[in-house]
Write an enzyme that holds these catalytic residues in place. Structure first.
Site, PDB file in Angstrom:
ATOM      1  NE  ARG A  52      -4.042   1.582   2.259  1.00 17.80           N
ATOM      2  CZ  ARG A  52      -5.185   1.445   2.862  1.00 17.80           C
ATOM      3  NH1 ARG A  52      -5.450   0.346   3.535  1.00 17.80           N
ATOM      4  NH2 ARG A  52      -6.066   2.398   2.830  1.00 17.80           N
ATOM      5  CG  HIS A 180       8.807 -21.728   7.214  1.00 15.95           C
ATOM      6  ND1 HIS A 180       7.872 -21.344   8.144  1.00 15.95           N
ATOM      7  CD2 HIS A 180       9.972 -21.830   7.904  1.00 15.95           C
ATOM      8  CE1 HIS A 180       8.451 -21.199   9.325  1.00 15.95           C
ATOM      9  NE2 HIS A 180       9.728 -21.497   9.208  1.00 15.95           N
ATOM     10  CE  LYS A 184      12.437 -24.704   9.496  1.00 18.17           C
ATOM     11  NZ  LYS A 184      13.303 -23.566   9.737  1.00 18.17           N
ATOM     12  CD  GLU A 218       9.863 -19.884  17.669  1.00 16.19           C
ATOM     13  OE1 GLU A 218      10.328 -19.112  16.830  1.00 16.19           O
ATOM     14  OE2 GLU A 218       8.657 -19.922  17.964  1.00 16.19           O
ATOM     15  CG  HIS A 242       5.645 -24.837  11.614  1.00 18.35           C
ATOM     16  ND1 HIS A 242       5.398 -24.650  10.280  1.00 18.35           N
ATOM     17  CD2 HIS A 242       5.818 -23.598  12.134  1.00 18.35           C
ATOM     18  CE1 HIS A 242       5.427 -23.344  10.006  1.00 18.35           C
ATOM     19  NE2 HIS A 242       5.677 -22.688  11.113  1.00 18.35           N
TER      20      HIS A 242
HETATM   21  C1  BG6 Z   1       6.396 -19.271  12.048  1.00 16.27           C
HETATM   22  C2  BG6 Z   1       5.679 -18.813  13.290  1.00 16.27           C
HETATM   23  O1  BG6 Z   1       5.532 -19.996  11.218  1.00 16.27           O
HETATM   24  O2  BG6 Z   1       7.494 -20.098  12.415  1.00 16.27           O
HETATM   25  C3  BG6 Z   1       6.621 -18.083  14.217  1.00 16.27           C
HETATM   26  O3  BG6 Z   1       4.623 -17.947  12.914  1.00 16.27           O
HETATM   27  C4  BG6 Z   1       7.846 -18.925  14.504  1.00 16.27           C
HETATM   28  O4  BG6 Z   1       5.974 -17.746  15.437  1.00 16.27           O
HETATM   29  C5  BG6 Z   1       8.464 -19.426  13.212  1.00 16.27           C
HETATM   30  O5  BG6 Z   1       8.767 -18.116  15.194  1.00 16.27           O
HETATM   31  C6  BG6 Z   1       9.577 -20.419  13.487  1.00 16.27           C
HETATM   32  O6  BG6 Z   1      10.215 -20.723  12.273  1.00 16.27           O
HETATM   33  P1  BG6 Z   1      11.734 -21.166  12.228  1.00 16.27           P
HETATM   34  O7  BG6 Z   1      11.983 -21.504  10.791  1.00 16.27           O
HETATM   35  O8  BG6 Z   1      12.530 -19.993  12.714  1.00 16.27           O
HETATM   36  O9  BG6 Z   1      11.838 -22.340  13.139  1.00 16.27           O
END
Ligand code: BG6
Length: 489
Positions: A52, A180, A184, A218, A242
């Site tokens: 935007r 994602h 990996k 994390e 995930h």
């Molecule tokens: C994302 C989440 O999908 O994955 C985040 O929304 C998280 O909260 C992240 O931190 C972790 O991804 P990675 O690749 O850093 O383990």
């Protein structure tokens, strides 16, 4: 610059909605730069960033210099960076105003037959508006694809609604739902390990495996994402996607081929055979936590509730541990312990497969199981813990690791997940993307858990930042005579 044959791609237009967003700047544009640097993109490949903010393409490139460049330092090269920037166009579009899509019509119309990717790196609430907008503008060609970021909805009903809306514009073969984690390398290596070696298949079952643990820990907290996270929580943010994807790849039956449909068919079967968790069972099989203040990596961390943008009385969970079970011949009775959390002691994504212990030990030692440990990050390592006699006169057994360190074994650099995923979308390979049935099945399992938390008003248990979550997480696994890896001898 010409692409190497192995990777040759058709000319493409990649349209990034949310083009000034965090994901575009930190991951998507760097991923494309890396492949550009390695000469794997065709000369005729454009990246059209849409957002935007009123800005010219030149101003956007200056912004990239400030933001994207720091994420490509490891492979920065002045000439490559300059030629990468030549691929970039910026369009300022208010996606809620149909008339403004005309700008895209003009740009994409210059090369109408190209592969066209609409990448929606925006809030899910905007997905259907954008799909509708590109459809009404006549931009969806046979060669078009749409890629969506998770989370797809916040429950089963909203996911179904989004998928229905997508289906009005795109066929299932044109839709790329991103998780994602599937991009990996080590996740793909799980399949290589299981289906490329004869060794594991005969023992990959209930008779030989006692339990499986999957941890995504994390050290980062909520950071600047409170707006999204506080109404999402760890269950929707990490477990629904995930963690379940990792579980599915570990548990699925061997597919008949590596063809996307064959792999997805097997994944869906596992999601559908997850034993439903609902009602009071949820109280026994899940733990919700929320971090309070503490210290991570020697640095003080403020409590989740005191973070910017988080409601002071927020009940959002930043930690989940749970026990899942799969109703199938292969997995009956084998608990899958899943856990994830923010502001934990360590950053680590790890799968631990505990095999059964020897039925009777002839040695003077406790019966400890052989373990297969697959660490996905920060390092990519697979190790198999076995027992061997230590040196010396005594017959004393010691645990030793058979190690595979990917950095040492393979000379190639470690890629970021989005490189593979973006190129697969352009290539038209759906293997690493979720089918709508997978998303539906995953929400179908998660929804009753969240409903039960609501019904029984399960408040998250506080845990100090920098620990491994609330003690209830250890208690959950201890009930089954197991322990998280860091608690085991
Ligand atoms: C994302 C989440 O999908 O994955 C985040 O929304 C998280 O909260 C992240 O931190 C972790 O991804 P990675 O690749 O850093 O383990």
């Amino acid at each position: 610059m010409s692409p190497t044959k192995e990777f040759s791609l058709a000319p493409f237009d990649l349209v990034l909605f949310g083009g000034t967003g965090d994901l575009a700047m930190r991951k998507l544009l760097p991923a494309m730069y890396f492949r550009h640097y390695e000469e794997q993109l065709p000369d005729d490949g454009r990246i059209i960033c849409v957002a935007r903010s009123a800005m010219s393409t030149e101003e956007f490139k200056q912004e990239m210099e400030r933001t994207v460049r720091q994420h490509v330092e490891s492979m920065y090269d002045e000439t490559a960076w300059a030629s990468f920037c030549d691929r970039i166009l910026y369009l300022s579009i208010d996606i809620t105003d149909q008339a403004q899509y005309q700008q895209l019509v003009e740009v994409l119309g210059e090369v109408p037959d190209r592969v066209r990717v609409f990448y929606l790196s925006t809030a899910p609430g905007l997905f259907s508006r954008i799909c509708d907008g590109v459809a009404k503008a006549g931009l969806v060609t046979e060669n078009s694809r749409v890629a969506l970021e998770k989370p797809l909805g916040r429950d089963l009903a909203s996911a179904v609604a989004i998928n229905d809306e997508l289906a009005e514009v795109f066929t299932e073969a044109q839709i790329y739902r991103i998780d994602h984690y599937l991009g990996k390398e080590t996740v793909q290596n799980l399949m290589a390990l299981r289906f490329g070696n004869y060794l594991f298949e005969p023992i990959w079952r209930r008779e030989h495996i006692s339990d499986i643990q999957i941890t995504i820990a994390e050290q980062l907290g909520v950071e600047s994402r409170a707006g999204y996270y506080d109404h999402t929580g760890a269950m929707r943010d990490m477990v629904q996607n995930h963690l379940l994807q990792l579980l599915v790849i570990l548990a699925m039956e061997p597919p008949v081929s590596i063809h996307p449909d064959a792999v997805r068919d097997e994944k869906i079967k596992i999601l559908r055979s997850l034993k439903p968790l609902s009602g009071r069972d949820v109280l026994d099989s899940t733990v919700r936590g929320q971090y309070s203040d503490g210290t991570v990596n020697g640095k003080p961390v403020i409590a989740y509730r005191d973070s910017d943008g988080v409601a002071p009385n927020s009940f959002t969970e930043t930690f989940v541990a749970l026990k899942a079970e799969i109703d199938s011949w292969r997995w009956q009775g084998v608990p899958f312990f899943l856990r994830t959390g923010k502001s934990l002691q360590d950053r680590r994504t790890e799968i631990v497969i505990n095999f059964r212990s020897v039925p009777h030990s002839i040695f003077d030692m406790p019966r400890v199981p052989n373990r297969l440990i697959i660490r996905l990050q920060p390092e990519e390592i697979i190790k198999f813990q076995i027992f061997a006699k230590g040196r010396g006169d005594e017959m004393r057994l010691q645990s030793v690791d058979l190690d595979l360190d990917f950095n040492q074994a393979f000379k190639k650099r470690q890629m970021i997940a989005y490189e593979r995923l973006l190129l697969d979308i352009i290539r038209g390979n759906q293997t690493l993307f979720n089918h709508r049935d997978e998303v539906t099945a995953a929400w179908g399992w998660i929804d009753p858990i969240i409903q039960s938390w609501e019904q029984y008003q399960v408040e998250p248990i506080p845990y100090a930042a920098g620990t491994w979550g609330p003690p209830a997480s250890s208690a959950l696994i201890a009930k089954h005579n197991c322990g998280w890896l860091e608690e085991c001898p």
